[in-house]
Design a protein around this motif. Structure first.
Motif, short mmCIF file in Angstrom:
data_model
loop_
_atom_site.label_atom_id
_atom_site.label_comp_id
_atom_site.label_asym_id
_atom_site.label_seq_id
_atom_site.Cartn_x
_atom_site.Cartn_y
_atom_site.Cartn_z
N ALA A 61 -1.54 9.55 11.08
CA ALA A 61 -0.89 9.66 9.77
C ALA A 61 0.17 8.59 9.58
N GLU A 62 0.93 8.30 10.64
CA GLU A 62 1.99 7.29 10.55
C GLU A 62 1.39 5.90 10.32
N VAL A 63 0.31 5.61 11.01
CA VAL A 63 -0.32 4.30 10.85
C VAL A 63 -0.91 4.16 9.45
N LEU A 64 -1.61 5.20 8.98
CA LEU A 64 -2.21 5.12 7.65
C LEU A 64 -1.15 5.00 6.57
N ALA A 65 -0.04 5.67 6.77
CA ALA A 65 1.06 5.57 5.80
C ALA A 65 1.60 4.16 5.76
N ALA A 66 1.72 3.53 6.94
CA ALA A 66 2.22 2.14 7.00
C ALA A 66 1.25 1.20 6.31
N VAL A 67 -0.06 1.42 6.50
CA VAL A 67 -1.05 0.57 5.85
C VAL A 67 -0.98 0.73 4.35
N ARG A 68 -0.89 1.99 3.88
CA ARG A 68 -0.81 2.22 2.43
C ARG A 68 0.45 1.60 1.84
N ARG A 69 1.55 1.76 2.55
CA ARG A 69 2.82 1.23 2.07
C ARG A 69 2.74 -0.30 1.93
N THR A 70 2.15 -0.94 2.91
CA THR A 70 2.00 -2.39 2.87
C THR A 70 1.04 -2.81 1.77
N ALA A 71 -0.05 -2.09 1.63
CA ALA A 71 -1.06 -2.43 0.63
C ALA A 71 -0.49 -2.38 -0.78
N ARG A 72 0.41 -1.43 -1.03
CA ARG A 72 0.99 -1.33 -2.36
C ARG A 72 1.80 -2.57 -2.73
N ARG A 73 2.33 -3.26 -1.71
CA ARG A 73 3.18 -4.44 -1.96
C ARG A 73 2.36 -5.72 -2.12
N LEU A 74 1.12 -5.70 -1.67
CA LEU A 74 0.33 -6.92 -1.68
C LEU A 74 -0.38 -7.11 -3.01
N PRO A 75 -0.27 -8.31 -3.61
CA PRO A 75 -0.98 -8.56 -4.88
C PRO A 75 -2.48 -8.71 -4.67
N ARG A 76 -3.21 -8.47 -5.76
CA ARG A 76 -4.66 -8.67 -5.75
C ARG A 76 -4.98 -9.61 -6.91
N LEU A 77 -4.55 -10.87 -6.73
CA LEU A 77 -4.63 -11.82 -7.84
C LEU A 77 -6.05 -12.32 -8.08
N TYR A 78 -6.83 -12.47 -7.02
CA TYR A 78 -8.12 -13.13 -7.13
C TYR A 78 -9.23 -12.24 -6.56
#
Length: 1017
Positions: A809-826
């Motif tokens: 759960a801790e790892v998945l939360a960290a991945v989700r948290r990081t993913a929210r900050r990353l743009p999806r420009l292309y």
């Protein structure tokens, strides 16, 4: 000049070298069959290296082989740049003028730097890549000339070779793969002391499989006797003479000749030097004087130059020369234009016998003669010869400008090592030169951004001399020497000594060069030095130094975490370079600007900017920029998901570099090409491109991408050992001095994938969490999304393992948290984001077919066969799990068949095994013929059949052995928990065991179940 006088050997009999001649003949035979050969002949002075070459070359010419010989020239301590290669090419030009002219068509201006007969060298030259281009064009010329015939090219006296000649020879040895060529070289082994520059060159050759070494030993007593017999023209020479000559000469053929000739007539001392001088001292006085003067001119002296230095009637000179040639002291040169000593040992003995004052006076006379009439020596030799003569004449006022002129000429021939040695000599002379001498010096025509000299009378200042030394040392690969000069210059500028005060432009230039050195020496990223340079030029009028400093700051920002205003810095660099007309700097800055525009979200503008820079660099022949521009444009297109377009750009760049004869930067282009081929699912082609990248790598950094792609390929093909080797190589190449995100994030992804493929989930999690803690700077999303996807796959693959549930759960939360900050420009980052979203749900046991369908829709817009096959496999699994029933089974079959076909084609073993296991559990036939024909072909009896287990019961037993509960078995096999319980009860009864643990133990012991494969995405 001397009709009828032949430079024949004293000994008409060639003895004792049968084995060596056979070795050379074998090399010639292999070369004639299309396999280029390299033979290096070593031996002490006088042991017969030249005679061996003469005998072999004479035999080769009788076989219609074209031969050419060039000798390295000793002029004091200065070898002439490329002198033996120029001589070899000149000889080929005389023999094959028509074919050679056709072979060099379009490149005459470049190759004229080695062979002036081709015309005027082009005035435009490129410091960064011109040398490599010249080497490549030379290799191509030899390959072209050898298509219709075999060539034997020999270089004598390699111990006197300049470094540029050694480097060109090394390049030819490594580059001639399809040529009918024998490259030969000879060197004097007794001159190769521990620090001799030839020693590392020979060590490098020893590591090459294609190089043969021939070491000539001294002659034995019988061979000495045969040689004496040949010299004297008798059957059996006197035994006493043979004994004395053999003892005195110790089997050295040259000394055998000298002693045999003089033993009967002279009372010789014990000094071999005196033996060498006996032949000279027997000449008439006038001939002796001519020989002494010739010794002061070098190993070879042109007739006109010798006549000018000797003076007096020409008839007297010719008579003296006839006597010296007849006595086998001198010999005419091959081109008939001058004279050389029959053996270098004789010249050395004659030169050593001169008084110091005589040597100095002779050097002055040679210098005055060449200065008065430059036509007395070849044009390409003029500057170097004049510099050497004046230096040995100890005339600082004449030597300093001559040395600097020679340095300029060396740079124009790309002979950077020789230029650096001349500049060191100029720095030495500077201290003794008068102010008036210094002021008369011409300024350097710097090819880089260094500011033009602005001092009185345009004299070369000491700082300018140091700047030229820095620039040359960097080109020559002498980084320590460059750093020493930089430190000295900055010390002068900071201390404010005299003329060196208040010069921020020059200071900024030196700081910029120091920044480059920090990176080259892997001693840091060079930012502190760049920041200093940027501060120094702040507020100054536009200049090339200003533009270069800002361009380098922008380029640094493109590769490292940076502020948003870096885009403004790149634009200012472009504008400044345009104002001051520094086109090379402008194109570099435009390439960086385009990269940053893409990163900021304006892909169309960024790609257009980069395309324009790449096109201009190609049109203007700016080869150094061609490599960088096309490498970066291909990389950007790849990051945008335009893989086929990236491949076209990279191939265009490679074609341009080939057209320009420029091998450098190819390693980068081939590595990026492999990356795009990998994405396109052309994995076998990618592997070939990776091999090309390794063969063409010009720096360790050019191999980082290749190592990472190699590792990714290995992981997806289930070769974790090979992947680990690639990871270790990439880590070594990246080093620790400059951790650029473009390398470090993919490296972390590869490490995580390897750990996960080996079932080391705790280690994989640790790798991820460290990366998440550091964070992902702006512009790194193209590298970060694959890392997050790999982390999600690792978690979802370990679902159901009790040891892995803790901490998920801790790892998945960290991945989700990081993913929210990353743009999806292309498109490409967007697709990776969709895959990561779907995989995160699967890791949580909530696999959603809709999410996988969204990812597949995104992949349909890209050409990424492997990821599409993976997503189809996951969608099929999700459908079977979420919507059990015939309809889902049919849809899953439709998805799994093409996924399996792609996995088979790519040899993606983990994906293939995962698809096969899913099909087996869901009772799906992968092949249409298998579904239409239920009756299976005869196969070996499956394990467990003797216990009466059905196929479904064997599937259940495998899961029991893995520790699954009835609920987990039901989930895996898409059946109800009650049905799973019934299967377990039947298994216990058939195996005659009391519980699930005993059933698992028996299954493992008897091999009733295979080990469950680990499926890696």
């Amino acid at each position: 000049m001397l009709d009828g006088v032949q430079a024949s050997s004293i000994s008409p009999v060639f003895v004792g070298r049968g084995a060596e001649l056979s070795q050379l003949a074998d090399a010639l035979a292999r070369a004639s069959a299309g396999e280029p050969q390299v033979v290096v002949v070593g031996g002490e002075a006088g042991v017969g290296k030249t005679r061996l070459l003469e005998e072999f070359l004479g035999a080769a010419r009788h076989m219609d082989v074209v031969t050419s010989v060039g000798g390295c020239i000793e002029i004091g301590a200065d070898g002439l740049p490329f002198a033996p290669v120029s001589t070899v090419l000149r000889s080929l030009y005389r023999q094959l003028e028509g074919e050679m002219s056709a072979a060099v068509a379009g490149q005459e201006g470049e190759l004229a730097r080695l062979l002036p007969e081709l015309g005027e060298p082009t005035q435009q030259f490129d410091d960064e890549v011109g040398r490599a281009r010249l080497f490549e064009l030379t290799a191509r010329l030899l390959e072209s000339l050898s298509q219709e015939r075999t060539l034997v090219l020999a270089v004598e006296d390699l111990h006197w070779a300049d470094r540029s000649t050694r480097e060109l020879l090394a390049y030819l040895i490594r580059s001639l793969h399809h040529a009918r060529v024998v490259l030969m070289a000879s060197y004097r082994s007794d001159d190769i002391h521990r620090r001799h520059p030839l020693r590392p060159f020979l060590a490098e050759l020893d590591r090459l499989r294609t190089v043969q070494r021939v070491e000539l030993p001294r002659l034995g007593r019988v061979e000495v006797r045969d040689q004496i017999a040949g010299i004297q023209g008798v059957r059996e020479p006197a035994r006493a003479l043979v004994d004395e000559v053999f003892e005195r000469s110790e089997g050295n053929p040259f000394f055998v000749e000298e002693l045999t000739t003089h033993c009967a007539t002279c009372d010789l001392s014990d000094s071999l030097r005196d033996v060498l001088l006996v032949r000279v001292e027997a000449l008439p006085d006038a001939a002796q004087r001519v020989v002494q003067i010739a010794a002061g001119g070098g190993t070879t002296v042109e007739f006109g130059l010798l006549a000018a230095v000797v003076g007096g009637p020409q008839d007297e000179l010719l008579a003296a020369l006839r006597a010296a040639v007849g006595a086998h002291v001198l010999a005419p040169t091959e081109d008939g234009d001058g004279y050389r000593f029959r053996h270098a040992l004789v010249r050395e003995a004659v030169s050593d016998d001169l008084l110091p004052g005589e040597r100095t006076a002779l050097s002055r006379r040679y210098a005055e003669a060449v200065e008065a009439d430059p036509s007395l020596v070849r044009a390409e030799h003029h500057a170097a010869r004049l510099a050497s003569y004046w230096y040995r004449a100890h005339d600082v006022a004449k030597a300093l400008p001559a040395v600097l002129d020679a340095a300029v000429q060396a740079r124009r021939r790309y002979a950077y090592s020789e230029q650096l040695r001349l500049l060191d000599r100029a720095l030495e002379l500077w201290e003794s030169a008068s102010v008036e001498t210094r002021r008369r010096l011409r300024p350097f025509d710097h090819a880089d951004a260094y500011p033009a000299c602005g001092c009185d009378d345009d004299a070369v200042r000491y700082l300018d001399l140091l700047a030229e030394t820095v620039s040359t040392a960097l080109l020559a690969g002498e980084r320590k020497r460059a750093l020493t000069a930089i430190k000295k210059a900055l010390r002068l500028l900071e201390d404010g000594e005299g003329e060196h005060t208040g010069d921020p432009l020059r200071a900024a230039w030196f700081w910029t060069q120091k920044s480059k050195l920090r990176g080259l020496n892997r001693q840091g990223d060079g930012w502190d030095e760049l920041a200093k340079a940027q501060e120094l030029v702040r507020g100054l009028p536009p200049s090339p130094v200003h533009a270069e400093a800002l361009a380098n700051v922008a380029a640094y920002g493109a590769l490292h975490p940076h502020d948003p205003d870096i885009l403004t810095t790149a634009q200012r660099a472009v504008d400044l370079a345009g104002v001051v007309g520094a086109e090379a700097i402008e194109l570099h800055a435009r390439t960086t600007l385009g990269y940053l525009l893409v990163e900021s979200g304006d892909a169309d503008a960024g790609v257009a900017e980069m395309r324009a820079a790449a096109r201009r660099s190609g049109e203007h022949g700016m080869v150094a920029i061609v490599g960088r521009a096309y490498t970066n444009l291909g990389d950007v297109l790849h990051g945008l998901g335009r893989f086929a377009e990236a491949l076209e750009v990279l191939d265009e760049g490679l074609a341009l570099l080939k057209r320009f004869g420029q091998p450098g930067r190819k390693g980068w282009l081939y590595g990026n090409r492999a990356e795009s081929l990998f994405a396109l699912g052309r994995w076998d082609e990618a592997e070939r491109s990776l091999e090309d990248a390794r063969q063409n790598a010009d720096t360790p950094w050019s191999l980082i991408t290749s190592s990472l792609v190699t590792g990714q390929l290995a992981v997806l093909r289930g070769r974790s050992g090979q992947a680990a080797e690639a990871l270790a190589e990439a880590r070594r190449l990246c080093g620790t001095h400059d951790p650029q995100p473009q390398h470090m994030i993919p490296l972390i992804t590869l490490e995580l994938d390897i750990e996960a493929s080996r079932g080391r989930l705790a280690e994989a999690r640790q790798v991820l969490m460290k990366a998440v803690e550091v964070g992902f700077p702006m512009g790194t999303e193209r590298y970060a999304w694959p890392l997050l996807l790999s982390a999600a796959i690792a978690e979802s693959e370990s679902r159901g393992l009790p040891s892995a549930d803790a901490g998920r759960a801790e790892v998945l939360a960290a991945v989700r948290r990081t993913a929210r900050r990353l743009p999806r420009l292309y498109p490409a980052p967007t697709v990776y984001g969709l895959l990561a979203d779907a995989e995160l749900l699967r890791a949580e046991g909530r696999s959603d077919p809709v999410r996988w369908e969204e990812a597949i829709a995104g992949l349909d817009a890209l050409d990424m066969p492997y990821l599409l096959a993976f997503a189809r496999y996951r969608l099929a699994e999700s459908l079977l799990e979420a919507r059990p029933g015939p309809a889902s089974r049919v849809e899953a079959e439709r998805l799994l068949r093409p996924a399996h076909a792609v996995a088979q084609q790519l040899d993606a073993v983990p994906l293939r095994d995962g698809v096969q296991l899913l099909c087996a559990r869901a009772r799906i036939a992968l092949h249409a013929e298998a579904a239409a024909e239920p009756a299976r072909r005869a196969e070996p009896t499956p394990p467990g059949e003797s216990f009466g287990l059905t196929p479904r019961e064997r599937d259940v037993l495998a899961l029991v052995a893995a520790g699954h509960s009835n609920r987990q078995i039901a989930d895996e096999l898409y059946i109800s928990p009650k049905t799973a319980s019934v299967h377990v009860s039947n298994i216990l009864a058939k195996l005659d065991v009391g519980n699930r643990g005993q059933a698992a133990a028996l299954a493992h012991r008897l091999g009733l179940v295979p080990a469950l494969p680990v499926t890696a995405g």
